[in-house]
Design a protein around this motif. Structure first.
Motif, short mmCIF file in Angstrom:
data_model
loop_
_atom_site.label_atom_id
_atom_site.label_comp_id
_atom_site.label_asym_id
_atom_site.label_seq_id
_atom_site.Cartn_x
_atom_site.Cartn_y
_atom_site.Cartn_z
N PHE A 15 0.81 -1.22 0.00
CA PHE A 15 0.00 0.00 0.00
C PHE A 15 0.85 1.29 0.00
O PHE A 15 0.81 2.09 -0.95
CB PHE A 15 -0.94 -0.07 1.21
N ILE A 16 1.66 1.47 1.02
CA ILE A 16 2.37 2.75 1.13
C ILE A 16 3.51 2.80 0.12
O ILE A 16 3.75 3.83 -0.53
CB ILE A 16 2.89 2.99 2.57
N GLY A 17 4.19 1.66 -0.05
CA GLY A 17 5.34 1.61 -0.96
C GLY A 17 4.94 1.93 -2.40
O GLY A 17 5.66 2.65 -3.11
N LEU A 38 12.08 -4.11 -4.46
CA LEU A 38 12.27 -5.50 -4.02
C LEU A 38 11.06 -5.89 -3.17
O LEU A 38 10.84 -5.33 -2.09
CB LEU A 38 13.56 -5.62 -3.17
N ASP A 39 10.28 -6.82 -3.69
CA ASP A 39 9.06 -7.20 -2.98
C ASP A 39 8.82 -8.71 -3.15
O ASP A 39 8.96 -9.24 -4.26
CB ASP A 39 7.86 -6.41 -3.54
N ALA A 40 8.46 -9.35 -2.06
CA ALA A 40 8.23 -10.80 -2.11
C ALA A 40 6.85 -11.12 -2.69
O ALA A 40 6.54 -12.30 -2.93
CB ALA A 40 8.35 -11.38 -0.70
N GLU A 106 5.38 -7.36 7.39
CA GLU A 106 4.04 -7.85 7.68
C GLU A 106 3.40 -6.74 8.49
O GLU A 106 3.97 -6.29 9.49
CB GLU A 106 4.11 -9.16 8.49
N SER A 107 2.23 -6.28 8.06
CA SER A 107 1.75 -5.00 8.59
C SER A 107 0.41 -5.05 9.33
O SER A 107 -0.03 -4.04 9.85
CB SER A 107 1.63 -4.00 7.44
N HIS A 108 -0.25 -6.22 9.36
CA HIS A 108 -1.61 -6.21 9.93
C HIS A 108 -1.65 -6.79 11.35
O HIS A 108 -1.30 -7.97 11.56
CB HIS A 108 -2.55 -6.98 9.01
N PRO A 180 2.25 -8.49 18.79
CA PRO A 180 3.42 -9.05 18.12
C PRO A 180 3.87 -8.16 16.95
O PRO A 180 5.06 -8.00 16.72
CB PRO A 180 2.93 -10.42 17.64
N TYR A 181 2.91 -7.54 16.24
CA TYR A 181 3.29 -6.63 15.15
C TYR A 181 4.12 -5.48 15.68
O TYR A 181 5.24 -5.22 15.21
CB TYR A 181 2.03 -6.10 14.43
N SER A 182 3.59 -4.78 16.70
CA SER A 182 4.32 -3.58 17.15
C SER A 182 5.63 -3.96 17.83
O SER A 182 6.62 -3.23 17.73
CB SER A 182 3.45 -2.69 18.03
N SER A 184 7.52 -6.44 16.89
CA SER A 184 8.49 -6.72 15.82
C SER A 184 8.96 -5.41 15.19
O SER A 184 10.13 -5.27 14.82
CB SER A 184 7.88 -7.66 14.77
N LYS A 185 8.07 -4.43 15.06
CA LYS A 185 8.49 -3.14 14.50
C LYS A 185 9.43 -2.40 15.46
O LYS A 185 10.40 -1.78 15.05
CB LYS A 185 7.26 -2.26 14.18
N ALA A 186 9.12 -2.47 16.77
CA ALA A 186 10.01 -1.81 17.74
C ALA A 186 11.40 -2.44 17.67
O ALA A 186 12.41 -1.74 17.72
CB ALA A 186 9.43 -1.93 19.15
P1 NAD Z 1 1.45 -3.67 3.21
O1 NAD Z 1 1.16 -4.88 4.03
O2 NAD Z 1 0.39 -3.07 2.39
O3 NAD Z 1 2.70 -3.96 2.24
C1 NAD Z 1 3.82 -4.65 2.66
C2 NAD Z 1 4.62 -5.03 1.42
O4 NAD Z 1 5.81 -5.71 1.85
C3 NAD Z 1 3.89 -5.98 0.47
O5 NAD Z 1 4.05 -5.56 -0.86
C4 NAD Z 1 4.56 -7.31 0.71
O6 NAD Z 1 4.54 -8.17 -0.43
C5 NAD Z 1 5.98 -6.89 1.07
N1 NAD Z 1 6.68 -7.88 1.88
C6 NAD Z 1 6.23 -8.52 2.99
N2 NAD Z 1 7.16 -9.38 3.43
C7 NAD Z 1 8.23 -9.27 2.61
C8 NAD Z 1 9.50 -9.89 2.56
N3 NAD Z 1 9.88 -10.80 3.45
N4 NAD Z 1 10.36 -9.53 1.58
C9 NAD Z 1 10.00 -8.60 0.64
N5 NAD Z 1 8.80 -8.00 0.63
C10 NAD Z 1 7.92 -8.32 1.61
O7 NAD Z 1 2.05 -2.61 4.25
P2 NAD Z 1 1.90 -1.03 4.26
O8 NAD Z 1 0.64 -0.67 4.94
O9 NAD Z 1 2.19 -0.50 2.93
O10 NAD Z 1 3.09 -0.65 5.27
C11 NAD Z 1 4.39 -0.38 4.77
C12 NAD Z 1 5.29 -0.03 5.95
O11 NAD Z 1 4.79 1.09 6.65
C13 NAD Z 1 5.41 -1.15 6.98
O12 NAD Z 1 6.75 -1.17 7.43
C14 NAD Z 1 4.48 -0.70 8.10
O13 NAD Z 1 4.92 -1.21 9.35
C15 NAD Z 1 4.63 0.79 8.02
N6 NAD Z 1 3.49 1.60 8.49
C16 NAD Z 1 2.24 1.35 8.01
C17 NAD Z 1 1.17 2.17 8.39
C18 NAD Z 1 -0.22 1.95 7.87
O14 NAD Z 1 -1.14 2.61 8.35
N7 NAD Z 1 -0.43 1.09 6.90
C19 NAD Z 1 1.41 3.21 9.30
C20 NAD Z 1 2.71 3.42 9.77
C21 NAD Z 1 3.75 2.62 9.35
#
Ligand code: NAD
Ligand code: DAU
Length: 376
Positions: A15-17, A38-40, A106-108, A180-182, A184-186
């Motif tokens: 999403f954000i990327g 680079l995306d998996a 992993e973001s959810h 666990p999400y937060s 791992s991010k911390a």
């Molecule tokens: P998302 O889940 O939409 O996208 C994550 C992307 O990472 C996907 O394209 C996925 O294929 C890729 N990915 C996952 N595991 C991978 C791996 N092992 N190797 C390569 N690619 C991999 O997430 P998002 O919402 O776009 O969030 C992006 C970043 O921003 C994350 O680090 C998240 O923690 C952070 N963030 C998100 C929000 C939000 O509201 N969505 C807010 C603050 C920070």
């Protein structure tokens, strides 16, 4: 002002990327370099989100050429896992990477409660792999780091924990992650800063609040509710609906990220937020009005589908971001109001039926498998 040339964007199909890559290539005249995504392509990564960008700036715009030095190509896609060290190393060398912006995760939160392991692998080990490869590839032999390099780590306000009725998170608020999400991010934030302090890796870090906008996977609150409304499905509200989040439009977040990448201090941490707090239930009623207005639904009928469900375990009560540092020191300001941003978001979901069908049917995963092989 840094001059950033060959940028490795991890997680650029999420999403954000994907919004970051689009903004950089289409709306940032000051950036003339190249992007390697680079995306998996996990369930959350969708190449359809960047199909037009690929056509305009990628190999598909230059048929027959595929080497990293192909003149004119500004967007390269590499399917792979950030935990795969030899792949990451080869990308650094092939593309002469000078900048990393690390979105992949992993973001959810709900998924992290059901299955934390993938979060530890990608968010902790994956971040470690990127940092350590950067350290190795950017060291100049005498122990000093390449001068023009930068590693920007993307993080979340969730690392700070949960607030009561008052107060806001600042950059000096101690980490207190609850899911666990937060957690791992911390961990990844600590690793990034440890690489700055220990090895002199040029690291910047940003912690942002809840994003919304185009191309967000419909497991997150806003797109889930929009699509459920359009399909007449129940609108599940966790607990009493009074949890509070601070919402920022994805383009405002990405402009802030770019600002930090260009002007932020190495070792610096920057909070990003919308200064826009909403109780979930109030947000939902507002969204019902917007969607109903645009899609010709009866808002009273849609409101009847609101359905209170069991609460998320460990559900953080309130997040609120103090983003005065980035405003004061780097001159960033939010540009999109919530009203405007919600309108644009709903319009996007209303006019991108093919993207939504692909997500809903899982068809995009079949497409990924056919074109790129099994998931990394
Ligand atoms: P998302 O889940 O939409 O996208 C994550 C992307 O990472 C996907 O394209 C996925 O294929 C890729 N990915 C996952 N595991 C991978 C791996 N092992 N190797 C390569 N690619 C991999 O997430 P998002 O919402 O776009 O969030 C992006 C970043 O921003 C994350 O680090 C998240 O923690 C952070 N963030 C998100 C929000 C939000 O509201 N969505 C807010 C603050 C920070
Ligand atoms: O704060 C930043 C974080 O925001 C990011 O780091 C995360 O990657 C991102 O997913 C988001 O986390 P949240 O848990 O806040 O977002 P989510 O959209 O899952 O939920 C927002 C709020 O809505 C939260 O209080 C839980 C609630 N909710 C969510 C869903 C999916 C519901 O009430 N019902 C739902 O169906």
């Amino acid at each position: 002002m840094r001059s950033l040339k060959n940028i490795l964007v991890s997680g650029g199909s999420g999403f954000i990327g994907c919004n970051f890559i689009r903004t950089l290539l289409e709306k940032t005249p000051g950036f003339t370099g190249r992007i390697v995504n680079l995306d998996a392509l996990t369930y959350a990564g969708n190449p359809a989100s960047l199909a037009d960008v690929e056509a305009a700036y990628g190999k598909t715009a230059h048929p027959g050429v595929n080497a990293a030095d192909s003149t004119g190509i500004r967007y390269f896609f590499e399917k792979g896992d950030i935990c795969d060290r030899s792949l990451v190393e080869s990308l650094f060398r092939t593309y002469d990477i000078d900048t990393v912006v690390h979105f992949a995760a992993e973001s959810h939160v709900d998924r992290s409660i059901l299955g934390p392991e993938a979060f530890i692998k990608t968010n902790v080990m994956g971040t470690f792999t990127l940092l350590d490869t950067a350290r190795q590839c950017w060291a100049d032999g005498s122990g000093a780091m390449r001068q023009d390099a930068l590693f920007h780590h993307i993080s979340t306000d969730e690392v700070y924990g949960s607030l009561g009725e008052t107060g806001r998170f600042t950059e000096t608020t101690p980490c207190d992650p609850r899911s666990p999400y937060s957690a791992s991010k911390a961990s990844s934030d600590h690793l990034a800063m440890a690489y700055y302090h220990t090895y002199g890796l040029p690291v910047t870090l940003s912690n942002c609040s809840n994003n919304y906008g185009p191309c967000q996977f419909p497991e997150k609150l806003i797109p889930l509710m929009i699509l459920n409304m359009l399909e007449g499905k129940p609108l599940p509200v966790y607990g009493d609906g009074k949890n509070i989040r601070d919402w920022v439009y994805v383009e405002d977040h990405n402009r802030a990220v770019w600002t930090v990448m260009q002007k932020g201090e190495c070792g610096g941490k920057y909070n990003i937020g919308g200064e826009n707090e909403w109780e979930n239930i109030r947000l939902l009623y507002t969204l019902i009005d917007v969607v109903s207005g645009k899609a010709g639904l009866d808002p009273a009928k849609v409101r009847e589908t609101v359905h209170f469900v069991r609460d998320r375990p460990g559900h953080d009560r309130r997040y609120a971001i103090d983003c005065s540092k980035i405003k004061r020191e780097l001159g960033w300001e939010r540009q999109v109001t919530f009203e405007e941003g919600l309108g644009k978001t709903v319009d996007w979901y209303l006019s991108n039926a093919a993207w939504i069908d692909g997500i809903r049917s899982g068809e995009y995963l079949d497409w990924v498998k056919k074109n790129y092989g099994d998931r990394a």
